[in-house]
Write an enzyme that holds these catalytic residues in place. Sequence first.
Site, short mmCIF file in Angstrom:
data_model
loop_
_atom_site.label_atom_id
_atom_site.label_comp_id
_atom_site.label_asym_id
_atom_site.label_seq_id
_atom_site.Cartn_x
_atom_site.Cartn_y
_atom_site.Cartn_z
N ASN A 49 18.89 7.44 35.15
CA ASN A 49 19.53 6.73 34.09
C ASN A 49 20.02 5.20 34.80
O ASN A 49 20.16 5.16 35.93
CB ASN A 49 20.89 7.49 33.78
N GLU A 51 22.54 2.23 33.64
CA GLU A 51 23.58 2.13 32.48
C GLU A 51 23.87 0.52 32.53
O GLU A 51 23.30 -0.35 33.24
CB GLU A 51 25.08 2.67 33.19
N CYS A 60 18.79 6.76 29.33
CA CYS A 60 18.88 8.09 30.21
C CYS A 60 17.69 8.45 30.95
O CYS A 60 16.78 7.69 30.92
CB CYS A 60 18.81 9.27 29.23
N GLU A 62 15.46 10.58 31.26
CA GLU A 62 14.31 11.24 30.73
C GLU A 62 13.59 10.25 29.93
O GLU A 62 12.40 10.13 29.92
CB GLU A 62 14.93 12.23 29.40
N CYS A 95 20.26 14.72 26.26
CA CYS A 95 21.08 14.26 25.31
C CYS A 95 20.32 14.27 23.93
O CYS A 95 19.01 14.72 24.04
CB CYS A 95 21.61 13.23 25.38
N1 THU Z 1 22.40 11.04 31.04
C1 THU Z 1 21.12 11.17 31.44
O1 THU Z 1 20.44 10.16 31.90
N2 THU Z 1 20.29 12.21 30.96
C2 THU Z 1 21.02 13.46 30.19
O2 THU Z 1 20.20 14.41 29.97
C3 THU Z 1 22.54 13.32 30.02
C4 THU Z 1 23.17 12.09 30.27
C5 THU Z 1 23.14 9.82 31.45
C6 THU Z 1 23.32 9.01 30.46
C7 THU Z 1 24.64 8.23 31.17
O3 THU Z 1 24.16 7.11 31.99
C8 THU Z 1 25.37 9.29 32.17
O4 THU Z 1 24.21 10.34 32.20
C9 THU Z 1 26.64 9.88 31.34
O5 THU Z 1 26.67 10.11 30.34
#
Ligand code: THU
Length: 143
Positions: A49, A51, A60, A62, A95
């Site tokens: 991920n 941000e 994310c 994935e 998500c």
């Molecule tokens: N996040 C992911 O990368 N994958 C998931 O399956 C759930 C959430 C990330 C998004 C964000 O950077 C952090 O986790 C918190 O939500």
Amino acid sequence: MMSKLTQQEKDFLLKEAKEVRERAYVPYSHFKVGAALLAEDGTLHLGCNVENGTLSPTNCAERTALYRAIADGHAPRSFKAIAVTGNTDEPITPCGTCRQVLMELCGPHMPVIMTNSKGEVAESTVGALLPGAFVLPEDEEAR
Ligand code: THU
């Protein structure tokens, strides 16, 4: 026809997801996620991920893996499985946004392997994770 995922492939994907998780850029949530996507041709595509200070561009793990694979020339629906890992109480689950993207790029039957830092593992499929997904009529015809 989708070939069955071996235990060796699962273990490999889980190990790779754990490693790439360390590269996550998460100054806001401090929640690292790693994803490892195996293509039908045996190639591996990793994602973490990433941000952003304005929050909504956050990507994310994935989707990072999926978009990298597409950018590297892999066709939609040419993927065998994805593994995801994060430090959740139960094995992490993708998500809603990622589920929709997985549906379009990987189809409903692809296995999704989920784990957490305790090493607990759960397995599902894209379709089981997103029942009633939106599908464009032309995509439906292609299935
Ligand atoms: N996040 C992911 O990368 N994958 C998931 O399956 C759930 C959430 C990330 C998004 C964000 O950077 C952090 O986790 C918190 O939500």
